[in-house]
Design an enzyme around this catalytic site. Structure first.
Site, short mmCIF file in Angstrom:
data_model
loop_
_atom_site.label_atom_id
_atom_site.label_comp_id
_atom_site.label_asym_id
_atom_site.label_seq_id
_atom_site.Cartn_x
_atom_site.Cartn_y
_atom_site.Cartn_z
N LYS A 1 0.89 -1.33 -0.08
CA LYS A 1 -0.14 0.08 0.02
C LYS A 1 0.92 1.38 0.03
CE LYS A 1 -2.76 2.59 3.33
NZ LYS A 1 -1.78 3.41 3.79
N ASN A 2 1.87 1.32 0.86
CA ASN A 2 2.74 2.53 1.24
C ASN A 2 3.65 2.86 -0.22
OD1 ASN A 2 1.38 3.15 3.57
ND2 ASN A 2 3.07 2.33 4.46
N ARG B 1 -4.34 10.73 2.81
CA ARG B 1 -3.13 11.31 3.07
C ARG B 1 -2.17 11.24 2.06
NH1 ARG B 1 -0.97 13.88 6.90
NH2 ARG B 1 1.05 14.23 7.23
N ASP C 1 -5.50 8.09 8.78
CA ASP C 1 -5.66 7.34 10.12
C ASP C 1 -5.57 8.68 11.03
OD1 ASP C 1 -5.78 4.97 9.52
OD2 ASP C 1 -3.64 4.53 9.37
N ASP D 1 4.00 0.77 11.95
CA ASP D 1 2.67 0.19 11.18
C ASP D 1 2.49 -1.24 11.82
OD1 ASP D 1 2.01 2.45 9.76
OD2 ASP D 1 2.52 1.65 8.08
N MET E 1 6.58 7.22 17.59
CA MET E 1 6.37 8.31 16.55
C MET E 1 4.94 8.79 16.52
SD MET E 1 8.37 5.98 13.56
CE MET E 1 8.29 7.36 12.10
#
EC number: 2.5.1.7
Length: 455
Positions: free
Chosen positions: A43-44, A118, A142, A340, A362
């Site tokens: 996904k990223n 995002r 998110d 994640d 983070m």
């Protein structure tokens, strides 16, 4: 006229993932799973790569795209801008960004869609490079705490981009008279921030040096793709990138890596449910310390080529540090452990033998879902917004099914893992958060023997 143009553009794209903003999973827990599962494309990585397609008017073929909400929303944004988005099959898309309508970025439709994802922030650099201006509504994503845009804005500003913020409309506008290479020492190791600056520098005039750059595999994939398109990027894989700007970029073909977050999710799921599962085609060399971190939690991983076999675990014991201290798992920029997967590690530790401190550095709101796990019977102490201590129950008692709601992608899947291991039936609402990052997760888990119904 604008509505007619939008309808014509929407006809360019056919999506497969459910596009609803609600929904529920009904999960009957306690079933042992077995079989093989193939992770989706990353996904990223996909969000960076799709944005990069705006860098050239020539066709770009993308393979192994995950068919998930966030990816499909970004493809819809490109189609709205006028790009030809040809869905060849569920995982393959050809994008030709030849006739782009910059004015569409000011439309209510674009603003409404872009602020929901995002990944839209990475459209700024390609649009600045090719058209000298861009618009960005304050992006969503998110709800895991503050996620500032400073790294993006300051990096683009250093290259010659000007920006203004309309506080009433919550919209950033960007303009440039021409981007120029420079030296940039990034104040934050931001993956999307680095991606934006790299794409901007690829077509800027002169040489750009980026120090303290993100270097995770998905950013490396973006740099390699740009080089195939004609860019000149050196230092790929390190935190020091040198980019010589070129005049134009051409088309290419690109295949996404398997999603490392999904692979980690399946490892945790196998351990929690005591299941025998093989994860196929994992590209193990690109997983970094993810396998080792799960092994430190006592989980046996058998590597067979690029496959990972997790045998059924009656028990798994969290290791201690060499000096006997309590195991601590914390997130860090690559090559550290990805944030994640912190939620997955936390839920996996519930039925381990021993205890672990989960330190989510983070993001300050990512651990707030643990109240739902405590309601299920987990022994977790939430120390503060960043730290939680999990006291493993070693299967002395199962979790119990409850009704709950998914707050974000990763917490949602963690709750799903807990529900799969629990005694009784669980209800998980707001599952569009899970659909944003996991392709057909209920269908693929049913193939392994899970009892999940989507309502």
């Amino acid at each position: 006229m604008l509505l007619e143009k939008i309808k014509n553009r929407e006809s360019n794209l056919t999506t497969f993932a459910p596009m609803t903003d609600n929904g529920t999973f009904i999960v009957e827990g306690g079933h042992k799973l077995s079989g093989e599962i193939i992770p989706q494309g990353a996904k990223n990585e996909a969000l960076q790569i799709i944005s990069c397609c705006l860098m050239t008017p020539e066709p770009v073929l993308l393979e192994n795209l995950p068919d998930i909400l966030d990816v499909n929303k970004l493809l819809d944004l490109l189609a709205g801008l006028g790009a030809e988005v040809d869905r060849i099959d569920r995982q393959t898309v050809r994008i030709t960004a030849k006739n782009i309508d910059v004015e569409y970025m000011l439309s209510k439709e674009y603003v409404s869609d872009a602020q929901r994802i995002r990944g839209s922030v990475m459209l700024i650099a390609p649009m600045l490079n090719r058209y000298g201006r861009a618009t960005l509504p304050k992006p969503g994503g998110d709800k895991i705490g503050r996620r500032r845009l400073d790294t993006h804005l300051l990096g683009l500003q250093a290259l010659g981009g000007d920006f203004q913020y309309d506080a009433d409309r919550h919209i950033y506008t960007f303009t440039t008279k021409g981007l120029k290479g420079t030296y940039i020492h990034m104040d934050e190791i931001s993956v999307t921030g680095t991606a934006n600056v790299v794409m901007a520098a690829a077509l800027a005039d002169g040489e750009t040096t980026i120090y303290n750059a993100a270097c995770e595999p998905y950013l490396q994939q973006l740099c390699k793709m740009l080089n195939r398109m004609g860019a000149k990027i050196e230092g790929i894989g390190s935190n020091l990138l040198k980019i010589q700007g070129v005049d134009s970029l051409g088309g290419t073909e690109h295949r996404m890596l398997p999603d490392m977050i999904e692979i980690g999710s399946f490892i945790g799921m196998a351990a929690m449910t005591g299941s025998d599962i093989t994860i196929k085609d994992c590209s193990i060399q690109n997983l970094g310390i993810i396998p080792r971190t799960f092994e430190r939690m006592g989980i046996t991983l058998n590597m067979k080529g690029d496959d990972i076999h997790i045998p059924a675990h009656d028990h798994y014991e969290i290791q201690s540090f060499i000096d006997g201290g309590l195991m601590t798992i914390y997130d860090a920029p690559w090559p550290g452990f990805t944030p994640d997967l912190m939620s997955i590690c936390l839920v996996t530790a519930i039925q381990a033998r021993g205890s672990v401190l989960i330190h989510q550095k983070m993001f300050e709101s990512r651990l707030f879902f643990v109240d739902k796990l405590i309601d299920m019977g987990a022994q977790i102490i939430l120390c503060d917004p960043h730290r939680a201590t999990v006291i493993g129950m070693d299967r002395r008692a199962p979790l119990r099914g409850i009704s709950m709601s998914s707050p974000d992608i990763r917490a949602g899947v963690s709750l799903l893992i807990a529900a799969l291991s629990a005694e009784g039936t669980s209800r998980i609402d707001n599952i569009h958060q899970i659909d944003r990052g996991y392709q057909d997760i209920d269908g693929r888990l049913r193939a392994l023997g899970a009892s999940i119904v989507r309502e």
